[in-house]
Design a protein around this motif. Structure first.
Motif, PDB file in Angstrom:
ATOM      1  N   GLY A 109      -8.950  11.646  -2.476  1.00 43.27           N
ATOM      2  CA  GLY A 109      -8.800  10.497  -1.581  1.00 43.27           C
ATOM      3  C   GLY A 109      -7.731  10.734  -0.524  1.00 43.27           C
ATOM      4  O   GLY A 109      -6.984  11.697  -0.570  1.00 43.27           O
ATOM      5  N   GLY A 110      -7.676   9.805   0.400  1.00 41.62           N
ATOM      6  CA  GLY A 110      -6.729   9.930   1.498  1.00 41.62           C
ATOM      7  C   GLY A 110      -5.343   9.444   1.138  1.00 41.62           C
ATOM      8  O   GLY A 110      -5.155   8.716   0.176  1.00 41.62           O
ATOM      9  N   TRP A 111      -4.391   9.852   1.931  1.00 44.93           N
ATOM     10  CA  TRP A 111      -3.019   9.447   1.735  1.00 44.93           C
ATOM     11  C   TRP A 111      -2.731   8.203   2.574  1.00 44.93           C
ATOM     12  O   TRP A 111      -3.216   8.084   3.701  1.00 44.93           O
ATOM     13  N   ALA A 112      -1.948   7.310   2.045  1.00 46.92           N
ATOM     14  CA  ALA A 112      -1.598   6.087   2.754  1.00 46.92           C
ATOM     15  C   ALA A 112      -0.720   6.394   3.970  1.00 46.92           C
ATOM     16  O   ALA A 112      -0.792   5.716   4.989  1.00 46.92           O
ATOM     17  N   VAL A 113       0.102   7.421   3.849  1.00 42.75           N
ATOM     18  CA  VAL A 113       0.985   7.816   4.943  1.00 42.75           C
ATOM     19  C   VAL A 113       0.541   9.206   5.393  1.00 42.75           C
ATOM     20  O   VAL A 113       0.415  10.126   4.601  1.00 42.75           O
ATOM     21  N   GLY A 114       0.314   9.340   6.661  1.00 45.55           N
ATOM     22  CA  GLY A 114      -0.040  10.684   7.113  1.00 45.55           C
ATOM     23  C   GLY A 114      -1.005  10.743   8.191  1.00 45.55           C
ATOM     24  O   GLY A 114      -1.578  10.127   8.900  1.00 45.55           O
TER      25      GLY A 114
END
Length: 183
Positions: free
Chosen positions: A178-183
């Motif tokens: 999954g994706g990162w919340a920050v980045g």
């Protein structure tokens, strides 16, 4: 005069919580992941020192994670993810239980119970995360075992704690899924 130990566990905890915060952000499942990380770090330290994954930590860790994921499912209407997490917990438990029964010297029951917790958390993210987490845990354990054999710090019959490898493999899988919340 008492010896002062380096604050390794504290620094690892801070780094671990920061990475989890960056990965999950202010999502409803963040508390479950922080809870899992705290329990996982405690379990890893105990397993490395004592070669034991105690029920008095595994049981509250599993119950706490389940309650926090139920809350996340309610807040985010993520009931399919919760169902998948419960199914993954059961599947991981059964797979490692069969392995432990077939080779009792290779796996302890603490590892089997830990697998249920790992399945619960990774199942929340999806079946690929579950498979990746278990694969990475087994791979990491094999690499550590081979490295210890190569430097003659362990023999073929040396018992190595498996919990830290399973936990680290699961953490890596969670960070990669999954994706990162920050980045």
């Amino acid at each position: 005069m008492t010896a002062v130990r380096p604050p390794a566990v504290e620094l690892v905890s801070a780094g671990l919580f920061a990475v989890i915060g960056l990965r999950f952000g202010w999502s409803p499942d963040l508390p479950a992941w922080v809870w899992f990380a705290a329990a996982g770090l405690l379990l890893a330290v105990i397993d490395l020192r004592e070669r034991l994954l105690p029920n008095r930590i595994l049981l509250p860790a599993g119950i706490g994670a389940a309650v926090l994921l139920v809350l996340a499912a309610a807040l985010d209407d993520a009931w399919p993810a919760l169902l998948r997490a419960v199914l993954a917990a059961g599947a991981c438990f059964v797979v490692l239980l069969v392995m432990a029964l077939l080779a009792p010297a290779g796996l302890g029951m603490g590892d089997v119970k830990l697998a249920a917790l790992l399945g619960l958390m990774l199942g929340w993210l999806g079946w690929p995360a579950v498979l990746l987490g278990l694969f990475l845990g087994f791979l990491l354990q094999a690499v550590i075992g081979l490295a210890l054999l190569a430097v003659r710090r362990a023999g073929r019959r040396t018992e190595l704690p498996f919990g830290p490898a399973l936990l680290l493999g699961s953490l890596v899988a969670a960070l990669l899924s999954g994706g990162w919340a920050v980045g």
